[in-house]
Design a protein around this motif. Structure first.
Motif, mmCIF file in Angstrom:
data_model
loop_
_atom_site.group_PDB
_atom_site.id
_atom_site.type_symbol
_atom_site.label_atom_id
_atom_site.label_comp_id
_atom_site.label_asym_id
_atom_site.label_seq_id
_atom_site.Cartn_x
_atom_site.Cartn_y
_atom_site.Cartn_z
ATOM 1 N N ARG A 1 -24.472 6.004 13.884
ATOM 2 C CA ARG A 1 -24.521 6.722 15.147
ATOM 3 C C ARG A 1 -23.116 7.075 15.603
ATOM 4 N NH1 ARG A 1 -27.203 2.473 19.142
ATOM 5 N NH2 ARG A 1 -26.967 4.214 20.558
ATOM 6 N N GLY A 2 -23.009 8.136 16.327
ATOM 7 C CA GLY A 2 -21.741 8.571 16.881
ATOM 8 C C GLY A 2 -21.960 8.991 18.305
ATOM 9 N N ALA A 3 -21.002 9.721 18.841
ATOM 10 C CA ALA A 3 -21.142 10.172 20.221
ATOM 11 C C ALA A 3 -22.249 11.211 20.314
ATOM 12 C CB ALA A 3 -19.826 10.789 20.695
ATOM 13 N N GLN A 4 -23.093 11.097 21.330
ATOM 14 C CA GLN A 4 -24.157 12.077 21.529
ATOM 15 C C GLN A 4 -23.539 13.433 21.854
ATOM 16 O OE1 GLN A 4 -27.334 12.015 21.270
ATOM 17 N NE2 GLN A 4 -28.049 9.908 21.370
ATOM 18 N N SER A 5 -24.144 14.493 21.341
ATOM 19 C CA SER A 5 -23.633 15.814 21.641
ATOM 20 C C SER A 5 -23.786 16.106 23.122
ATOM 21 C CB SER A 5 -24.406 16.867 20.839
ATOM 22 O OG SER A 5 -25.748 16.885 21.226
ATOM 23 N N SER A 6 -22.831 16.885 23.640
ATOM 24 C CA SER A 6 -22.833 17.171 25.069
ATOM 25 C C SER A 6 -24.038 17.993 25.484
ATOM 26 C CB SER A 6 -21.538 17.922 25.433
ATOM 27 O OG SER A 6 -21.433 19.115 24.669
ATOM 28 N N SER A 7 -24.613 18.735 24.529
ATOM 29 C CA SER A 7 -25.736 19.592 24.891
ATOM 30 C C SER A 7 -27.023 18.798 25.108
ATOM 31 C CB SER A 7 -25.973 20.615 23.780
ATOM 32 O OG SER A 7 -26.378 19.964 22.596
ATOM 33 N N GLY A 8 -27.057 17.563 24.609
ATOM 34 C CA GLY A 8 -28.262 16.759 24.751
ATOM 35 C C GLY A 8 -29.389 17.239 23.867
ATOM 36 N N SER A 9 -29.082 18.104 22.897
ATOM 37 C CA SER A 9 -30.095 18.672 22.020
ATOM 38 C C SER A 9 -30.743 17.603 21.163
ATOM 39 C CB SER A 9 -29.447 19.732 21.117
ATOM 40 O OG SER A 9 -30.319 20.105 20.085
ATOM 41 N N ARG A 10 -32.054 17.745 20.951
ATOM 42 C CA ARG A 10 -32.774 16.850 20.056
ATOM 43 C C ARG A 10 -33.048 17.527 18.718
ATOM 44 N NH1 ARG A 10 -35.133 12.077 21.834
ATOM 45 N NH2 ARG A 10 -36.708 12.283 20.188
ATOM 46 N N LYS A 11 -32.236 18.453 18.331
ATOM 47 C CA LYS A 11 -32.386 19.092 17.029
ATOM 48 C C LYS A 11 -32.213 18.052 15.928
ATOM 49 C CE LYS A 11 -32.397 23.634 18.253
ATOM 50 N NZ LYS A 11 -33.297 24.689 17.768
ATOM 51 N N SER A 12 -32.955 18.243 14.853
ATOM 52 C CA SER A 12 -32.868 17.309 13.732
ATOM 53 C C SER A 12 -33.141 18.043 12.433
ATOM 54 C CB SER A 12 -33.853 16.148 13.929
ATOM 55 O OG SER A 12 -35.162 16.626 14.119
ATOM 56 N N VAL A 13 -32.867 17.349 11.323
ATOM 57 C CA VAL A 13 -32.981 17.958 10.000
ATOM 58 C C VAL A 13 -33.721 17.013 9.061
ATOM 59 C CG1 VAL A 13 -31.711 18.741 7.959
ATOM 60 C CG2 VAL A 13 -30.879 19.330 10.251
ATOM 61 N N ILE A 14 -34.618 17.572 8.267
ATOM 62 C CA ILE A 14 -35.228 16.869 7.138
ATOM 63 C C ILE A 14 -34.814 17.607 5.878
ATOM 64 C CG2 ILE A 14 -37.361 16.190 5.980
ATOM 65 C CD1 ILE A 14 -38.700 16.109 8.745
ATOM 66 N N LEU A 15 -34.039 16.949 5.036
ATOM 67 C CA LEU A 15 -33.595 17.539 3.773
ATOM 68 C C LEU A 15 -34.385 16.921 2.633
ATOM 69 C CD1 LEU A 15 -31.736 19.115 1.850
ATOM 70 C CD2 LEU A 15 -30.076 17.234 2.060
ATOM 71 N N ILE A 16 -35.139 17.733 1.923
ATOM 72 C CA ILE A 16 -35.840 17.286 0.721
ATOM 73 C C ILE A 16 -34.915 17.563 -0.449
ATOM 74 C CG2 ILE A 16 -37.893 17.542 -0.717
ATOM 75 C CD1 ILE A 16 -39.356 18.577 1.786
ATOM 76 N N TRP A 17 -34.354 16.498 -1.005
ATOM 77 C CA TRP A 17 -33.355 16.636 -2.063
ATOM 78 C C TRP A 17 -34.053 16.588 -3.415
ATOM 79 C CZ3 TRP A 17 -28.984 18.658 -3.005
ATOM 80 C CH2 TRP A 17 -28.224 18.282 -4.104
ATOM 81 N N GLN A 18 -33.984 17.692 -4.162
ATOM 82 C CA GLN A 18 -34.658 17.835 -5.450
ATOM 83 C C GLN A 18 -33.679 17.492 -6.571
ATOM 84 O OE1 GLN A 18 -35.905 21.850 -3.933
ATOM 85 N NE2 GLN A 18 -37.770 21.382 -5.077
ATOM 86 N N ALA A 19 -33.429 16.217 -6.711
ATOM 87 C CA ALA A 19 -32.411 15.741 -7.648
ATOM 88 C C ALA A 19 -32.751 16.143 -9.081
ATOM 89 C CB ALA A 19 -32.284 14.222 -7.547
ATOM 90 N N GLY A 20 -31.771 16.650 -9.775
ATOM 91 C CA GLY A 20 -31.945 17.096 -11.146
ATOM 92 C C GLY A 20 -31.819 18.597 -11.284
ATOM 93 N N GLY A 21 -32.156 19.319 -10.202
ATOM 94 C CA GLY A 21 -32.024 20.763 -10.215
ATOM 95 C C GLY A 21 -33.349 21.470 -10.451
ATOM 96 N N PRO A 22 -34.012 21.965 -9.380
ATOM 97 C CA PRO A 22 -35.304 22.643 -9.536
ATOM 98 C C PRO A 22 -35.142 24.032 -10.154
ATOM 99 C CG PRO A 22 -34.585 22.768 -7.257
ATOM 100 C CD PRO A 22 -33.585 21.906 -7.969
#
Length: 433
Positions: free
Chosen positions: A33-54
Motif C-alpha cells: 500500500r502507498g499513499a491514497q490518490s488525491s482523487s479518491g478514485s476506486r479505479k482498479s485493474v485485473i491483468l490476466i497474464w498469459q505466460a508463455g506468449g499467446p
C-alpha cells in the motif's frame, strides 16, 4: 529500498512471535500500500497474464487469406461488432465484443521469455535474463502510487501464486504482491496468513502486538541508519489484515452463487478471475491472474489451444466482463489480457508456433476506455504492425491513464538515479479518446 542489519534469523523470529507463525517475509508481502490518490478514485485493474506468449494469429488477428502454413487450422468468426472478426475458439468473447477492445499492433524486439515478460510488465527493456524483474512491475508501481482502495486490504495481489516477474525491484519489498498460494478452484481453498491459528486468541494477539511495539522502541534506539523504520507499517498492516474480517471476506470465493462460479468455469483460471472480481470490488487496486496453463505452444499449437487454453480463457474473460457490467463496475475496473510476445506466423515442423515479439495482441475491457473496436493492423502474415504500432510503454501508459497515474512520474533507485515510471510510450489515443 529497505535493507536489513543484524541477525536475519533473529528478525524472522520476531515476525513469527508477532502473529503466531506469520513470518517477516510474509509481513513484507502483506504490505502493498502507498499513499491514497488525491482523487479518491476506486479505479482498479485485473491483468490476466498469459505466460508463455499467446498466439495472436490464432486468437485476435487471423489471416484467412495467408498460405496454409501461416493461417493454420482456425478460422475467423463474426462478433457482435460489425467488421470485427476473431478466432473461432473464442465464441463467448465474440458475443461481447462491444464490451472489448483489441490492440492488434503491440510489438517489441526480445524473444526471450524472461526478458520479454520484464518488458511487458515494467515498460523497460531489460539487459539480462533474470527470474526477478530489475524494474518495478506495473502492479508494484500502482501499489506505490495509489495504495489500496479500501483500508485493511492489500493494494496488489497475485493469483493464485506470486509472479516472479511481478515484484517491486528498487521500490522495496513493501510493494511486492500478496498471494494466497492456493488454488481457488480447490474445495479446500484457504488463504495463508489471513487467519489466526486456533490457539491464538484475541488477548494473546494483543499481547503480541504490545511486544512488537516494545521491540520497535528498542529497534529505533539501535538502528542508527533508520533502515528498519518502515517495518512499523508492515506489522501494522499485517495485523490489520489478520484481525479484520475485510480481507477474509474478500478472499472467500465460496460466498459466490454456484451458478456464477459455473459461469466463470470450474478451473483455476475461471475461479481466479472470479476471485479477482471479488477483490477489486472489495478494494484491492491491482490483481494479476496467471492460471490456466502455459501459452508456450512450440508443439501441437492448435490442439493445445482448442482443447484447453482457448475454451477456458474465452469462458473466463466473457464471464468476468459480463459480471463487471452487471454490477455497474465496467468503468471502474480495467481488464487486460496479454503475454510476453506473440507466436511465429509460420507453423513449425511440430505443428507449433515459436516466440515472436514482432507482433502481438492485447485485450482491454472496461476502465472507461472506448470499447467495441480493434486498434492497429499487421501485415498479411501477422509479422509486424502496419498501423498504430504500440510499444510496451504504450500498453502500460494506457493502463496508468485509467488509474490516474502520471506515467512520467520519477522514482529513485538505490543509487538515487531518477527513473520515470515509463521511459517511453503514451496512452493509445483510440482507447482513451
Amino acid at each position: 529500498m529497505l535493507t536489513f542489519t543484524g541477525d536475519r534469523r533473529a528478525f524472522l523470529k520476531v515476525g513469527s512471535l508477532a502473529l503466531g507463525g506469520l513470518t517477516l517475509p510474509g509481513l513484507l508481502q502483506l504490505r502493498a500500500r502507498g499513499a491514497q490518490s488525491s482523487s479518491g478514485s476506486r479505479k482498479s485493474v485485473i491483468l490476466i497474464w498469459q505466460a508463455g506468449g499467446p498466439s495472436h494469429i490464432d486468437m485476435y488477428d487471423l489471416k484467412p487469406n495467408a498460405p496454409s502454413e501461416v493461417r493454420g487450422e482456425f478460422r475467423p468468426i463474426a462478433t457482435n461488432v460489425p467488421g470485427i472478426q476473431i478466432g473461432e475458439h473464442l465464441p463467448q468473447q465474440a458475443k461481447v465484443m462491444d464490451k472489448l477492445a483489441v490492440l492488434r499492433s503491440a510489438h517489441h524486439t526480445n524473444a526471450g521469455h524472461g526478458m520479454g515478460a520484464q518488458w511487458m510488465l515494467t515498460g523497460y527493456q531489460p539487459t539480462i535474463e533474470v527470474n526477478d524483474n530489475i524494474y518495478p512491475s506495473c502492479g508494484s508501481v500502482v501499489a506505490r502510487m495509489k495504495g489500496p482502495n479500501e483500508s485493511g486490504l492489500p493494494a496488489y495481489v497475485n493469483l493464485p501464486r506470486t509472479l516472479g516477474l511481478g515484484k517491486a525491484a528498487y521500490l522495496g519489498a513493501s510493494y511486492n504482491p500478496f498471494a494466497p498460494d492456493a488454488n481457488p478452484n480447490d474445495p479446500n481453498f484457504r488463504v495463508r496468513n489471513l487467519q489466526r491459528p486456533g490457539r491464538v486468541g484475541a488477548d494473546r494477539l494483543d499481547r503480541r502486538r504490545q511486544l512488537v511495539s516494545d521491540l520497535d522502541t528498542i529497534r529505533r534506539d539501535i538502528d542508527t541508519r533508520g533502515d528498519l523504520g518502515g517495518l512499523d507499517t508492515f506489522y501494522r498492516d499485517a495485523m490489520e489484515m489478520v484481525t479484520s474480517t475485510k480481507a477474509q471476506a474478500a478472499f472467500d470465493v465460496n460466498r459466490e452463487p454456484v451458478k456464477l462460479r459455473d459461469r466463470y468455469g470450474r478451473n483455476d483460471l475461471g475461479q481466479c478471475c472470479l476471485l479477482a472480481r471479488r477483490l477489486v470490488e472489495a478494494g484491492v487496486t491491482f490483481v494479476t491472474v496467471q492460471a490456466g496453463g502455459g501459452w508456450d505452444t512450440h508443439g501441437d499449437n492448435f490442439k493445445q489451444l482448442k482443447t484447453k487454453l482457448l475454451p477456458q480463457f474465452d469462458q473466463a474473460v466473457a464471464a468476468l466482463v459480463t459480471d463487471l457490467c452487471d454490477r455497474g463496475l465496467q468503468d471502474d475496473v480495467l481488464v487486460m489480457a496479454m503475454g510476453e510476445f506473440g507466436r511465429t506466423p509460420k507453423v513449425n515442423k511440430d505443428a507449433g508456433r515459436d516466440h515472436w515479439p514482432g507482433a502481438m495482441s492485447v485485450l482491454y475491457a472496461g476502465g472507461g476506455l472506448k470499447m467495441g473496436q480493434a486498434v492497429g493492423t499487421t501485415n498479411a502474415l501477422a509479422e509486424y504492425p502496419t498501423s498504430r504500432p504500440a510499444t510496451p510503454g504504450c500498453v502500460l501508459a494506457t493502463m496508468y491513464h485509467v488509474l490516474g497515474i502520471d506515467h512520467k512520474h520519477a522514482f529513485y533507485d538505490q543509487a538515487q538515479r531518477p527513473l520515470p515510471i515509463l521511459s517511453e510510450g503514451e496512452p493509445i489515443p483510440e482507447l482513451v479518446g
